[in-house]
Enzyme design. Structure first.
Site, PDB file in Angstrom:
ATOM      1  N   CYS A 209       0.825  -1.204   0.000  1.00 28.19           N
ATOM      2  CA  CYS A 209       0.000   0.000   0.000  1.00 28.19           C
ATOM      3  C   CYS A 209       0.862   1.257   0.000  1.00 28.19           C
ATOM      4  O   CYS A 209       1.069   1.882   1.043  1.00 28.19           O
ATOM      5  CB  CYS A 209      -0.979   0.026   1.170  1.00 28.19           C
ATOM      6  SG  CYS A 209      -2.181   1.349   0.923  1.00 28.19           S
ATOM      7  N   CYS A 388      -6.376   2.186  -3.879  1.00 29.39           N
ATOM      8  CA  CYS A 388      -5.784   2.771  -2.680  1.00 29.39           C
ATOM      9  C   CYS A 388      -6.719   3.847  -2.147  1.00 29.39           C
ATOM     10  O   CYS A 388      -6.857   4.907  -2.770  1.00 29.39           O
ATOM     11  CB  CYS A 388      -4.417   3.368  -3.039  1.00 29.39           C
ATOM     12  SG  CYS A 388      -3.546   3.955  -1.591  1.00 29.39           S
TER      13      CYS A 388
HETATM   14  C1  LIG Z   1      -0.330   0.175   7.046  1.00 28.87           C
HETATM   15  C2  LIG Z   1      -0.931  -0.596   5.889  1.00 28.87           C
HETATM   16  C3  LIG Z   1      -1.999  -0.070   5.212  1.00 28.87           C
HETATM   17  C4  LIG Z   1      -2.566  -0.758   4.137  1.00 28.87           C
HETATM   18  N1  LIG Z   1      -3.653  -0.215   3.509  1.00 28.87           N
HETATM   19  C5  LIG Z   1      -4.237  -0.898   2.509  1.00 28.87           C
HETATM   20  C6  LIG Z   1      -5.434  -0.405   1.905  1.00 28.87           C
HETATM   21  O1  LIG Z   1      -5.971   0.638   2.296  1.00 28.87           O
HETATM   22  N2  LIG Z   1      -5.981  -1.114   0.890  1.00 28.87           N
HETATM   23  C7  LIG Z   1      -5.429  -2.282   0.462  1.00 28.87           C
HETATM   24  O2  LIG Z   1      -5.990  -2.888  -0.448  1.00 28.87           O
HETATM   25  N3  LIG Z   1      -4.288  -2.765   1.007  1.00 28.87           N
HETATM   26  C8  LIG Z   1      -3.686  -2.119   2.025  1.00 28.87           C
HETATM   27  N4  LIG Z   1      -2.558  -2.635   2.620  1.00 28.87           N
HETATM   28  C9  LIG Z   1      -1.842  -3.764   1.989  1.00 28.87           C
HETATM   29  C10 LIG Z   1      -2.432  -5.126   2.264  1.00 28.87           C
HETATM   30  O3  LIG Z   1      -2.557  -5.359   3.651  1.00 28.87           O
HETATM   31  C11 LIG Z   1      -1.522  -6.174   1.653  1.00 28.87           C
HETATM   32  O4  LIG Z   1      -1.256  -5.817   0.315  1.00 28.87           O
HETATM   33  C12 LIG Z   1      -2.174  -7.546   1.655  1.00 28.87           C
HETATM   34  O5  LIG Z   1      -2.349  -7.967   2.977  1.00 28.87           O
HETATM   35  C13 LIG Z   1      -1.315  -8.535   0.879  1.00 28.87           C
HETATM   36  O6  LIG Z   1      -1.809  -9.833   1.010  1.00 28.87           O
HETATM   37  P1  LIG Z   1      -0.798 -11.058   0.897  1.00 28.87           P
HETATM   38  O7  LIG Z   1      -1.625 -12.282   1.065  1.00 28.87           O
HETATM   39  O8  LIG Z   1       0.046 -10.922  -0.291  1.00 28.87           O
HETATM   40  O9  LIG Z   1       0.189 -10.892   2.157  1.00 28.87           O
HETATM   41  P2  LIG Z   1      -0.164 -10.900   3.689  1.00 28.87           P
HETATM   42  O10 LIG Z   1      -1.587 -10.600   3.932  1.00 28.87           O
HETATM   43  O11 LIG Z   1       0.856 -10.017   4.334  1.00 28.87           O
HETATM   44  O12 LIG Z   1       0.075 -12.405   4.135  1.00 28.87           O
HETATM   45  C14 LIG Z   1       1.295 -13.076   4.024  1.00 28.87           C
HETATM   46  C15 LIG Z   1       1.203 -14.310   4.914  1.00 28.87           C
HETATM   47  O13 LIG Z   1       2.314 -15.160   4.642  1.00 28.87           O
HETATM   48  C16 LIG Z   1       2.777 -15.692   5.860  1.00 28.87           C
HETATM   49  N5  LIG Z   1       4.178 -16.096   5.696  1.00 28.87           N
HETATM   50  C17 LIG Z   1       5.264 -15.312   5.575  1.00 28.87           C
HETATM   51  N6  LIG Z   1       6.371 -16.068   5.478  1.00 28.87           N
HETATM   52  C18 LIG Z   1       5.957 -17.354   5.510  1.00 28.87           C
HETATM   53  C19 LIG Z   1       6.629 -18.607   5.445  1.00 28.87           C
HETATM   54  N7  LIG Z   1       7.956 -18.682   5.356  1.00 28.87           N
HETATM   55  N8  LIG Z   1       5.891 -19.728   5.494  1.00 28.87           N
HETATM   56  C20 LIG Z   1       4.536 -19.679   5.578  1.00 28.87           C
HETATM   57  N9  LIG Z   1       3.839 -18.522   5.651  1.00 28.87           N
HETATM   58  C21 LIG Z   1       4.557 -17.381   5.618  1.00 28.87           C
HETATM   59  C22 LIG Z   1       2.595 -14.556   6.859  1.00 28.87           C
HETATM   60  O14 LIG Z   1       2.552 -15.031   8.192  1.00 28.87           O
HETATM   61  C23 LIG Z   1       1.265 -13.961   6.398  1.00 28.87           C
HETATM   62  O15 LIG Z   1       0.171 -14.535   7.070  1.00 28.87           O
HETATM   63  C24 LIG Z   1      -2.008  -1.990   3.727  1.00 28.87           C
HETATM   64  C25 LIG Z   1      -0.933  -2.535   4.432  1.00 28.87           C
HETATM   65  C26 LIG Z   1      -0.404  -1.861   5.506  1.00 28.87           C
HETATM   66  C27 LIG Z   1       0.744  -2.476   6.274  1.00 28.87           C
END
Ligand SMILES: Cc1cc2nc3c(=O)[nH]c(=O)nc-3n(C[C@H](O)[C@H](O)[C@H](O)COP(=O)(O)OP(=O)(O)OC[C@H]3O[C@@H](n4cnc5c(N)ncnc54)[C@H](O)[C@@H]3O)c2cc1C
Length: 460
Positions: A209, A388
């Site tokens: 984000c 966003c």
């Molecule tokens: C402050 C902030 C504000 C945000 N605002 C927005 C917004 O307004 N709108 C929006 O759409 N997005 C927003 N986001 C972004 C959004 O949260 C992420 O883009 C989204 O969560 C990504 O999803 P993901 O599944 O790729 O990763 P994540 O949700 O981060 O999940 C990754 C997972 O992988 C696991 N993992 C890591 N390493 C390993 C391993 N070796 N083995 C097994 N599991 C592992 C972790 O424990 C975690 O559970 C924001 C993020 C932040 C931090």
């Protein structure tokens, strides 16, 4: 897996190594187990568990995929490797930092969001072996799969910025919305701010984000105004990038808002060091050669850490040149291993890394995986949709939505680059409910259908 299905996959895997794939299914003695199938009876090495689908990472994207895959394929077919007992709705952290929500509201238990039909392997993935269709875990398990979905998110590298760990530990006015452990420092810093520079930064790395580092600045500036601190504060945004936001339509609006509210925008300024003892932040000016540095005193400093691909992914054969999972940008299928797929922040989809992007990717990925499982060529195409909600105050938000070309892809039939109260309520009140009740259950794949309806069909 039926033999015929294996042979179909083996054909798809050409010219990659198919022998271990076939051997693992039809030569090794196998017995049934509660978790899919147990492949080996050997006693010296740990027995590999076998699943039709293995999802690595049970965050936003991983759970969305695990939910839909287990709904379609049934119990015992999907394993999720996820070490964390807690699941966070990270987009709420901006509001927590601004004092609008409590951090506990962003937290759920993984056991409550993990689909019941999935086997949850509560360990870390530590090694990918795509040639042998297996993942090794921190507990020494070897988990084999027919199809792998990688959804590990971004790794936060606090230690890659000089002085950041110490500053977060020792200086109450250095804060960070990017982790559950540090997010509650932010509102305390706003409350304790007396006078001086309030500096907001964004790292010179991929970032989740990319709007979040500035959203908290608008909330802070508004808080200062409402609490008689504004005239004692210099609010500034320091970014290594050449523009305040990637999509030009919204960048123009955000620059206008900064101008109107007296916020200083220092572009091409990259934070390279924090000196908590003297309360100074050192920036490299990227437009100078060699880079000059400038040291700014701070009273308050908000710092998202440098971020990057997870180390184990970067070190694996699945990584592309930048260390992220290398995927076809339209289908989400791995560029080398056709039975591997990716979603979310750990991939190299060339779009901004958001939960909104992961939702849209999940819709395409379901179709891609379905096609591959049925021996067909994937045809669904992801257009790079990301969104966003640029919160600009406690009652206002610019809802940016755009595609790979940074062209607006707006859901509502009005100009979303205007600050609106309705968009604020959508972000603060509607989206969290939608996340817990639809997104992680694989039932929300982005607003494409609503966009078409609201534009009476005249929309992409
Ligand atoms: C402050 C902030 C504000 C945000 N605002 C927005 C917004 O307004 N709108 C929006 O759409 N997005 C927003 N986001 C972004 C959004 O949260 C992420 O883009 C989204 O969560 C990504 O999803 P993901 O599944 O790729 O990763 P994540 O949700 O981060 O999940 C990754 C997972 O992988 C696991 N993992 C890591 N390493 C390993 C391993 N070796 N083995 C097994 N599991 C592992 C972790 O424990 C975690 O559970 C924001 C993020 C932040 C931090």
């Amino acid at each position: 897996m039926a033999f015929l299905e294996s042979v179909t996959m083996a054909r798809q895997l050409k010219p990659f190594k198919v022998l271990p794939w076939i051997l693992s299914r039809h030569v090794a003695p196998s017995t049934s187990s509660r978790h899919g199938r147990l492949a080996s009876t050997a006693t010296s090495a740990p027995s590999p568990s076998m699943y039709k689908f293995v999802v690595v990472g049970g965050g936003s994207g991983g759970l969305a995929m695990a939910s839909s895959l287990s709904r379609k394929h049934g119990k015992g077919q999907v394993a999720v490797i996820e070490p964390s007992e807690e699941h966070f709705y990270q987009p709420m952290w901006t509001l927590v930092g601004g004092g609008i929500k409590k951090k506990e509201q962003s937290r759920g238990l993984t056991k409550d969001v993990m689909p019941k039909a999935c086997d949850w392997i509560k360990e870390k993935a530590v090694e990918f072996d795509p040639e042998n269709n297996s993942v090794k875990t921190s507990g020494g398990k070897v988990v084999q799969y027919d199809y792998l979905v990688v959804a590990m998110g971004l790794q936060l590298n606090f230690d890659k910025l000089k002085g950041l760990p110490e500053a977060l530990e020792n200086d109450p006015m250095v804060c960070c919305n990017y982790s559950y452990n540090t997010v509650d420092k932010t509102f305390k810093a706003l409350q304790n701010f007396k006078s001086g520079n309030a500096i907001f930064t964004i790292p010179n790395t991929p970032v989740k984000c990319a709007g979040a580092p500035q959203k908290i600045m608008y909330l802070t500036e508004e808080y200062f105004r409402q609490n008689n601190k504004r005239d004692k504060a210099t609010v500034m945004y320091c970014s290594p990038l050449p523009s305040i936001f990637s999509a030009p339509k919204y960048a123009a609006v955000m620059m206008e808002i900064c101008k109107k509210r007296g916020i200083q925008v220092n572009l091409r300024h990259n934070l390279v060091e924090i000196k908590p003892q003297s309360k100074e932040a050192v920036f490299a000016k990227l437009d100078t050669e060699p880079n000059e540095t400038i040291t700014l005193p701070y009273e308050m400093l908000h710092v998202p850490p440098p971020m990057g691909p997870p180390d184990i992914l970067k070190a694996s054969p699945l990584a592309g040149p930048a260390g992220f999972l290398s995927v076809n940008k339209e289908t989400g299928q791995h560029t080398k291993y056709p039975n591997v797929f990716g979603i979310g922040d750990c991939t190299d989809f060339p779009t901004s890394k958001t939960a909104a992007a992961a939702a849209a990717q999940s819709g395409v990925l379901k179709k891609t995986i379905n096609a591959v499982v049925n021996g067909l060529t994937p045809v669904a195409k992801y257009d790079g949709y990301t969104s966003c909600p640029l919160i600009t105050g406690r009652r206002s938000c610019v809802l940016a939505e755009f595609d790979y070309n940074l062209e607006p892809l707006e859901t509502f039939p009005f100009d979303q680059s205007k600050e609106r109260r309705s968009m604020y309520h959508m972000k603060a009140d509607f989206m969290p409910t939608m996340y817990w009740h639809a997104f992680v259950k694989g039932l929300w794949t982005g607003p494409a259908l609503y966009r078409k309806i609201m534009h009476l069909g005249f929309s992409r």
